[in-house]
Design a protein around this motif. Structure first.
Motif, PDB file in Angstrom:
ATOM      1  N   ILE A 274       0.848  -1.204   0.000  1.00 32.56           N
ATOM      2  CA  ILE A 274       0.000   0.000   0.000  1.00 32.56           C
ATOM      3  C   ILE A 274       0.881   1.252   0.000  1.00 32.56           C
ATOM      4  O   ILE A 274       0.661   2.189  -0.776  1.00 32.56           O
ATOM      5  CB  ILE A 274      -0.923   0.027   1.243  1.00 32.56           C
ATOM      6  N   TRP A 275       1.897   1.255   0.865  1.00 29.86           N
ATOM      7  CA  TRP A 275       2.695   2.470   1.026  1.00 29.86           C
ATOM      8  C   TRP A 275       3.590   2.775  -0.166  1.00 29.86           C
ATOM      9  O   TRP A 275       3.885   3.941  -0.434  1.00 29.86           O
ATOM     10  CB  TRP A 275       3.493   2.426   2.339  1.00 29.86           C
ATOM     11  N   THR A 276       4.032   1.745  -0.904  1.00 33.28           N
ATOM     12  CA  THR A 276       4.794   2.074  -2.115  1.00 33.28           C
ATOM     13  C   THR A 276       3.931   2.942  -3.024  1.00 33.28           C
ATOM     14  O   THR A 276       4.395   3.930  -3.581  1.00 33.28           O
ATOM     15  CB  THR A 276       5.253   0.811  -2.884  1.00 33.28           C
ATOM     16  N   THR A 277       2.669   2.595  -3.146  1.00 29.27           N
ATOM     17  CA  THR A 277       1.772   3.359  -4.018  1.00 29.27           C
ATOM     18  C   THR A 277       1.463   4.738  -3.424  1.00 29.27           C
ATOM     19  O   THR A 277       1.516   5.752  -4.130  1.00 29.27           O
ATOM     20  CB  THR A 277       0.471   2.568  -4.272  1.00 29.27           C
ATOM     21  N   LEU A 278       1.163   4.777  -2.121  1.00 25.40           N
ATOM     22  CA  LEU A 278       0.880   6.076  -1.474  1.00 25.40           C
ATOM     23  C   LEU A 278       2.066   7.025  -1.648  1.00 25.40           C
ATOM     24  O   LEU A 278       1.905   8.193  -2.002  1.00 25.40           O
ATOM     25  CB  LEU A 278       0.609   5.886   0.023  1.00 25.40           C
ATOM     26  N   ILE A 279       3.275   6.484  -1.396  1.00 27.60           N
ATOM     27  CA  ILE A 279       4.484   7.297  -1.467  1.00 27.60           C
ATOM     28  C   ILE A 279       4.765   7.757  -2.890  1.00 27.60           C
ATOM     29  O   ILE A 279       5.257   8.862  -3.113  1.00 27.60           O
ATOM     30  CB  ILE A 279       5.688   6.478  -0.933  1.00 27.60           C
ATOM     31  N   TYR A 280       4.426   6.913  -3.860  1.00 30.10           N
ATOM     32  CA  TYR A 280       4.609   7.331  -5.253  1.00 30.10           C
ATOM     33  C   TYR A 280       3.829   8.601  -5.545  1.00 30.10           C
ATOM     34  O   TYR A 280       4.250   9.451  -6.322  1.00 30.10           O
ATOM     35  CB  TYR A 280       4.222   6.211  -6.232  1.00 30.10           C
ATOM     36  N   GLY A 281       2.680   8.710  -4.888  1.00 25.80           N
ATOM     37  CA  GLY A 281       1.871   9.910  -5.065  1.00 25.80           C
ATOM     38  C   GLY A 281       2.400  11.112  -4.295  1.00 25.80           C
ATOM     39  O   GLY A 281       2.085  12.254  -4.635  1.00 25.80           O
ATOM     40  N   MET A 282       3.196  10.876  -3.259  1.00 25.28           N
ATOM     41  CA  MET A 282       3.649  11.976  -2.392  1.00 25.28           C
ATOM     42  C   MET A 282       5.001  12.525  -2.814  1.00 25.28           C
ATOM     43  O   MET A 282       5.292  13.695  -2.583  1.00 25.28           O
ATOM     44  CB  MET A 282       3.790  11.483  -0.947  1.00 25.28           C
ATOM     45  N   GLY A 283       5.855  11.675  -3.357  1.00 21.54           N
ATOM     46  CA  GLY A 283       7.230  12.084  -3.626  1.00 21.54           C
ATOM     47  C   GLY A 283       8.050  12.052  -2.339  1.00 21.54           C
ATOM     48  O   GLY A 283       7.552  11.650  -1.279  1.00 21.54           O
ATOM     49  N   VAL A 284       9.311  12.474  -2.430  1.00 27.90           N
ATOM     50  CA  VAL A 284      10.252  12.296  -1.321  1.00 27.90           C
ATOM     51  C   VAL A 284       9.872  13.125  -0.093  1.00 27.90           C
ATOM     52  O   VAL A 284       9.738  12.597   1.018  1.00 27.90           O
ATOM     53  CB  VAL A 284      11.693  12.662  -1.755  1.00 27.90           C
ATOM     54  N   GLU A 285       9.649  14.423  -0.306  1.00 28.69           N
ATOM     55  CA  GLU A 285       9.476  15.302   0.848  1.00 28.69           C
ATOM     56  C   GLU A 285       8.212  14.986   1.640  1.00 28.69           C
ATOM     57  O   GLU A 285       8.253  14.759   2.849  1.00 28.69           O
ATOM     58  CB  GLU A 285       9.435  16.753   0.353  1.00 28.69           C
ATOM     59  N   LYS A 286       7.088  14.939   0.917  1.00 27.76           N
ATOM     60  CA  LYS A 286       5.818  14.633   1.590  1.00 27.76           C
ATOM     61  C   LYS A 286       5.820  13.214   2.116  1.00 27.76           C
ATOM     62  O   LYS A 286       5.236  12.921   3.161  1.00 27.76           O
ATOM     63  CB  LYS A 286       4.653  14.814   0.608  1.00 27.76           C
ATOM     64  N   GLY A 287       6.489  12.318   1.399  1.00 28.38           N
ATOM     65  CA  GLY A 287       6.575  10.920   1.826  1.00 28.38           C
ATOM     66  C   GLY A 287       7.294  10.804   3.157  1.00 28.38           C
ATOM     67  O   GLY A 287       6.812  10.137   4.079  1.00 28.38           O
ATOM     68  N   CYS A 288       8.442  11.477   3.279  1.00 28.75           N
ATOM     69  CA  CYS A 288       9.200  11.445   4.540  1.00 28.75           C
ATOM     70  C   CYS A 288       8.367  12.041   5.668  1.00 28.75           C
ATOM     71  O   CYS A 288       8.346  11.509   6.788  1.00 28.75           O
ATOM     72  CB  CYS A 288      10.519  12.210   4.403  1.00 28.75           C
ATOM     73  N   ALA A 289       7.659  13.118   5.375  1.00 29.94           N
ATOM     74  CA  ALA A 289       6.826  13.766   6.399  1.00 29.94           C
ATOM     75  C   ALA A 289       5.728  12.816   6.862  1.00 29.94           C
ATOM     76  O   ALA A 289       5.482  12.664   8.063  1.00 29.94           O
ATOM     77  CB  ALA A 289       6.231  15.059   5.846  1.00 29.94           C
ATOM     78  N   ALA A 290       5.085  12.140   5.925  1.00 28.33           N
ATOM     79  CA  ALA A 290       3.999  11.215   6.283  1.00 28.33           C
ATOM     80  C   ALA A 290       4.537  10.054   7.120  1.00 28.33           C
ATOM     81  O   ALA A 290       3.866   9.582   8.040  1.00 28.33           O
ATOM     82  CB  ALA A 290       3.319  10.686   5.021  1.00 28.33           C
ATOM     83  N   LEU A 291       5.739   9.606   6.809  1.00 31.71           N
ATOM     84  CA  LEU A 291       6.285   8.450   7.522  1.00 31.71           C
ATOM     85  C   LEU A 291       6.746   8.798   8.938  1.00 31.71           C
ATOM     86  O   LEU A 291       6.936   7.900   9.751  1.00 31.71           O
ATOM     87  CB  LEU A 291       7.428   7.821   6.725  1.00 31.71           C
ATOM     88  N   ARG A 292       6.923  10.077   9.222  1.00 29.22           N
ATOM     89  CA  ARG A 292       7.293  10.456  10.593  1.00 29.22           C
ATOM     90  C   ARG A 292       6.228  10.016  11.591  1.00 29.22           C
ATOM     91  O   ARG A 292       6.517   9.743  12.747  1.00 29.22           O
ATOM     92  CB  ARG A 292       7.551  11.968  10.682  1.00 29.22           C
ATOM     93  N   ALA A 293       4.987   9.956  11.131  1.00 30.44           N
ATOM     94  CA  ALA A 293       3.892   9.506  12.006  1.00 30.44           C
ATOM     95  C   ALA A 293       3.792   7.984  12.052  1.00 30.44           C
ATOM     96  O   ALA A 293       2.956   7.435  12.762  1.00 30.44           O
ATOM     97  CB  ALA A 293       2.572  10.102  11.513  1.00 30.44           C
ATOM     98  N   ARG A 294       4.596   7.292  11.236  1.00 26.86           N
ATOM     99  CA  ARG A 294       4.538   5.825  11.172  1.00 26.86           C
ATOM    100  C   ARG A 294       5.933   5.223  11.353  1.00 26.86           C
ATOM    101  O   ARG A 294       6.542   4.762  10.385  1.00 26.86           O
ATOM    102  CB  ARG A 294       3.974   5.386   9.806  1.00 26.86           C
TER     103      ARG A 294
END
Ligand code: FAD
Ligand code: MG
Ligand code: MG
Length: 318
Positions: free
Chosen positions: A263-283
């Protein structure tokens, strides 16, 4: 390694993908049972040939709900929830667009813009109606199609891990063509290669060292086609209907469960690096290794794995 730590590798082709199972005992019978289990899930979930329970749901789009087995229902429920996250790049109802583009299959082509717009109108995940009591799924618009290609391999990898554990194995690895799940780890951990995007078959950008973790890689370099000098890859933007366009060549997710990795490979593909790293801080349980077009390798965090860069054309940051 001593003889009793010899690795035994078993291979198969299932779900249009090369499957690799590694065991630490010579157990052909167990390997056959694992491949049979994967095949059973493929038969329930495939959208590439009839019949399957997902195809039954798709064929009844706009007509009536279809009751399915509990695991299929649960997987669809999880896929719908991922699709409804805010700004989610994941969409389980993306099927009509996947079928039209045919990326990675015979007959791929760039659809005309008006056709894409028309198909987008029948890809709203809200129109996937679920009924917990009946285990039924109803696609309310005619022509709608569920596609679990971005989540099913992860789900199945977890089921294989659970099965191996139940069979008393303590050390094993399953690779479903990019979705790796591991049980335990040999001394020093599992060393898993990450491919250099657009590199040769054996070219590795680096290795990941993990224990008891899933490692899922999704890239734009495996399934794509080129037309008029432009590359079209298989992860579609559910808002535009065209392949997701960003700075990434691949992303690898390290997590306990492979379904989360998928799931997260796809979610992150939509976010790119910066937003992806930010989202993962909560996980903190989910970590990513991004590989960008500008030859950077960015690591969101490195709590549950080690990464070793092998390709000196890339720089490691993050
Ligand atoms: P991921 O990035 O995890 O997923 C990408 C795939 O998800 C795309 O290929 C598409 O199917 C779908 N998708 C695209 N955009 C989105 C989006 N925005 N949101 C959600 N999903 C999206 N391949 C064959 O060549 N032949 C087969 O017969 C075949 N049978 C399969 C049967 C099953 C049960 C499964 C699970 C897969 C099968 N596949 C087959 C592979 C399938 O077509 C996908 O290519 C594969 O699942 C992609 O996995 P990935 O991890 O590489 O990519
Ligand atoms: Mg995925
Ligand atoms: Mg995947």
């Amino acid at each position: 390694m001593s003889d009793d730590h010899r690795v035994y590798s078993y291979t198969a082709t299932l779900m249009g993908s090369p499957i690799l199972l590694k065991l630490f005992s010579n157990n052909e019978a167990l390997a056959s049972r694992v491949f049979r289990l994967i095949k059973q899930y493929e038969d329930l979930l495939t959208v590439n040939r009839a019949p399957s329970q997902v195809m039954d749901i798709n064929h009844a789009a706009g007509k009536h709900p279809v009751s399915v087995s509990r695991p299929v229902y649960e997987l669809i429920r999880v896929a719908k929830a991922a699709s409804l996250l805010e700004n989610s790049a994941f969409n389980l109802a993306i099927g009509p667009l996947v079928k039209r583009w045919k990326i990675g299959f015979q007959g791929d082509s760039v659809p005309p813009a008006d056709e894409i717009a028309a198909l987008l109108a029948i890809t709203d995940p809200v129109d996937v109606m679920l009924d917990d009591a009946a285990n039924s799924v109803f696609l309310t618009q005619p022509g709608m199609e569920i596609d679990l290609g971005a989540i099913a391999k992860g789900y199945i990898a977890d089921r294989v891990r659970d099965y191996l554990r139940k069979e008393g194995e303590t050390l094993a690895l399953i690779n479903l063509g990019g979705n790796i799940q591991t049980l335990g780890a040999p001394e020093g951990g599992w060393s898993l290669g990450i491919k250099t995007p657009f590199g040769g078959a054996d070219e590795l950008i680096g290795t990941l060292n993990v224990e008891n973790k899933s490692v899922v890689t999704s890239g734009t370099y495996e399934r794509f086609f080129e037309r008029d000098g432009k590359r079209y890859h298989h992860i579609l933007n559910p808002r535009t209907g065209y392949p997701l366009d960003n700075e990434l060549d691949s992303v690898t997710i390290i997590s306990t469960n492979s379904i989360d990795g998928d799931i997260w490979t796809t979610l992150i593909y939509g976010m790119g690096v910066e937003k992806g790293c930010a989202a993962l801080r909560a996980r903190p349980d989910i970590e990513a290794v991004f590989v960008t077009k500008s030859k950077e390798v960015v690591v969101s965090s490195m709590q549950h794995f080690r990464f070793t860069l092998l390709d000196n054309r890339y720089r490691l940051t993050g």
